[in-house]
Design an enzyme around this catalytic site. Structure first.
Site, PDB file in Angstrom:
ATOM      1  N   LYS A 112       0.826  -1.203   0.000  1.00  0.00           N
ATOM      2  CA  LYS A 112       0.000   0.000   0.000  1.00  0.00           C
ATOM      3  C   LYS A 112       0.866   1.261   0.000  1.00  0.00           C
ATOM      4  O   LYS A 112       0.527   2.252  -0.639  1.00  0.00           O
ATOM      5  CB  LYS A 112      -0.951  -0.001   1.197  1.00  0.00           C
ATOM      6  CG  LYS A 112      -1.917  -1.169   1.197  1.00  0.00           C
ATOM      7  CD  LYS A 112      -3.037  -1.001   2.184  1.00  0.00           C
ATOM      8  CE  LYS A 112      -4.040   0.003   1.689  1.00  0.00           C
ATOM      9  NZ  LYS A 112      -4.725  -0.388   0.450  1.00  0.00           N
ATOM     10  N   ALA A 119      -5.202  -2.306  -6.776  1.00  0.00           N
ATOM     11  CA  ALA A 119      -4.650  -1.032  -6.297  1.00  0.00           C
ATOM     12  C   ALA A 119      -5.624   0.131  -6.435  1.00  0.00           C
ATOM     13  O   ALA A 119      -5.205   1.292  -6.345  1.00  0.00           O
ATOM     14  CB  ALA A 119      -3.361  -0.711  -7.045  1.00  0.00           C
ATOM     15  N   ALA A 120      -6.895  -0.150  -6.614  1.00  0.00           N
ATOM     16  CA  ALA A 120      -7.850   0.935  -6.849  1.00  0.00           C
ATOM     17  C   ALA A 120      -7.922   1.894  -5.670  1.00  0.00           C
ATOM     18  O   ALA A 120      -7.909   3.119  -5.838  1.00  0.00           O
ATOM     19  CB  ALA A 120      -9.232   0.354  -7.148  1.00  0.00           C
ATOM     20  N   GLY A 121      -8.004   1.357  -4.459  1.00  0.00           N
ATOM     21  CA  GLY A 121      -8.078   2.223  -3.287  1.00  0.00           C
ATOM     22  C   GLY A 121      -6.811   3.037  -3.087  1.00  0.00           C
ATOM     23  O   GLY A 121      -6.869   4.212  -2.710  1.00  0.00           O
ATOM     24  N   ASP A 122      -5.657   2.429  -3.348  1.00  0.00           N
ATOM     25  CA  ASP A 122      -4.395   3.161  -3.217  1.00  0.00           C
ATOM     26  C   ASP A 122      -4.282   4.255  -4.269  1.00  0.00           C
ATOM     27  O   ASP A 122      -3.770   5.349  -3.994  1.00  0.00           O
ATOM     28  CB  ASP A 122      -3.217   2.193  -3.364  1.00  0.00           C
ATOM     29  CG  ASP A 122      -3.178   1.158  -2.260  1.00  0.00           C
ATOM     30  OD1 ASP A 122      -3.681   1.449  -1.159  1.00  0.00           O
ATOM     31  OD2 ASP A 122      -2.662   0.053  -2.493  1.00  0.00           O
TER      32      ASP A 122
END
Length: 302
Positions: free
Chosen positions: A40, A242-245
């Site tokens: 993250k 990795a969408a949230g990151d």
């Protein structure tokens, strides 16, 4: 433009494409294995850099982590605060990605668990009021880092992911901006509707700004006086790793530029939408030019 210190994880991601997630007791043949740079911390530094922010990354890797550092270096991150520790393996993850682009992730902390109070002091001595600190929950030493950063007057953004019971014992009163998904928001603010979750977070952290991401259902931002909502952009997802990151990095970079909260939400949502159409963690994160071109093409959805 503000300086952003991201004190975060650096991982090797072993990503397996599977027909479905492995069930208890099942042996399943993977369709494909790919190895990506991830963690993250690394993902969010990559997103910050590609969004145009001035980024300093702090963290730890083992001797096998040179490729991760080279990627961050190519994206423009300052790595003077990253330590390479002999005899320690770099953190890594085992990621399953199914046919719908959903994922499940197993994390081994490795070198990420070697951050301590002494390292926090050394790193934070180089920063002060006006700078931002971004944290996640994949490294050790968070208690010391939060306390020292608060004493030095840094603006602190916290993405408490992956959520764990220990987070409640951290000095969260130092946090200025929380970025949470539905699971994290429920753990910290209470379950219920997104609006009820936001209200619970506001009661618990009355001085903080709040971002609540809801995946394909969009995202909320409470800036202290008003609540804004951004719908998700419709795309064909292949990997949501990795969408949230991506969202976190782009949102914080946009705030650092002085963009309005609504514009920051749109930019972050667009970048996250692009990321889920690509395989891998950091390789899926778009550039600023790609993200702005996407927004131009989706004017009717803004």
């Amino acid at each position: 433009m503000m300086r952003i210190l991201n004190f975060g994880s650096l991982n090797l991601d072993f990503t397996y494409t599977v027909p479905h997630f492995v069930r208890p007791g099942e042996t399943l043949a993977a369709e494909k294995l790919e190895v990506f740079a991830g963690g993250k911390g690394l993902n969010q530094s990559t997103a910050l850099c590609r969004a145009g922010a001035e980024v300093f990354h702090a963290g730890c890797v083992g001797p096998d982590g040179g490729g991760l550092l080279e990627q961050l270096r190519q994206d423009g991150a300052d790595l003077r605060f990253v330590r390479t520790l002999p005899g320690v393996r770099t953190g890594h993850t085992i990621i399953q990605v199914d046919g719908a682009g959903q994922n499940c992730i197993l994390v081994c902390g490795g070198a990420n668990r070697r951050a301590d109070a002494a390292m926090a002091q050394e790193v934070l001595d180089a920063f002060g009021p006006g700078d931002w600190l971004l944290l996640q929950n994949e490294i050790s030493g968070l208690d010391s880092i939060l306390r020292l950063a608060g004493e030095k007057g840094l603006h602190i953004a916290f993405n408490p992911s992956p959520i764990s019971p220990e987070i409640r014992r951290l000095p969260l009163e130092t946090v200025e901006l929380f970025l949470v998904n539905e699971v994290e928001g429920a753990a910290l603010g209470g379950s219920g509707s997104p609006e009820e979750c936001l209200e619970g977070l506001r009661r618990r952290f009355p001085g903080a700004r709040l971002v609540l991401t809801l995946g394909t259902d969009g995202a909320f931002y409470f800036d202290g006086t008003r609540t804004l909502f951004q719908p998700a952009f419709s795309v064909q997802a292949v990997d949501s790793t990795a969408a949230g990151d991506t969202f976190t990095g782009y949102f914080l970079a946009a705030l650092g530029e002085g963009l309005d909260g609504g514009d920051a939400l749109r930019l972050a949502a667009a970048a996250a939408a692009i990321s889920v159409t690509r395989m891998g963690a950091s390789p899926s994160i778009p550039t600023r030019a790609e993200t702005e071109a996407f927004l131009q093409s989706r004017q009717k959805e803004i």
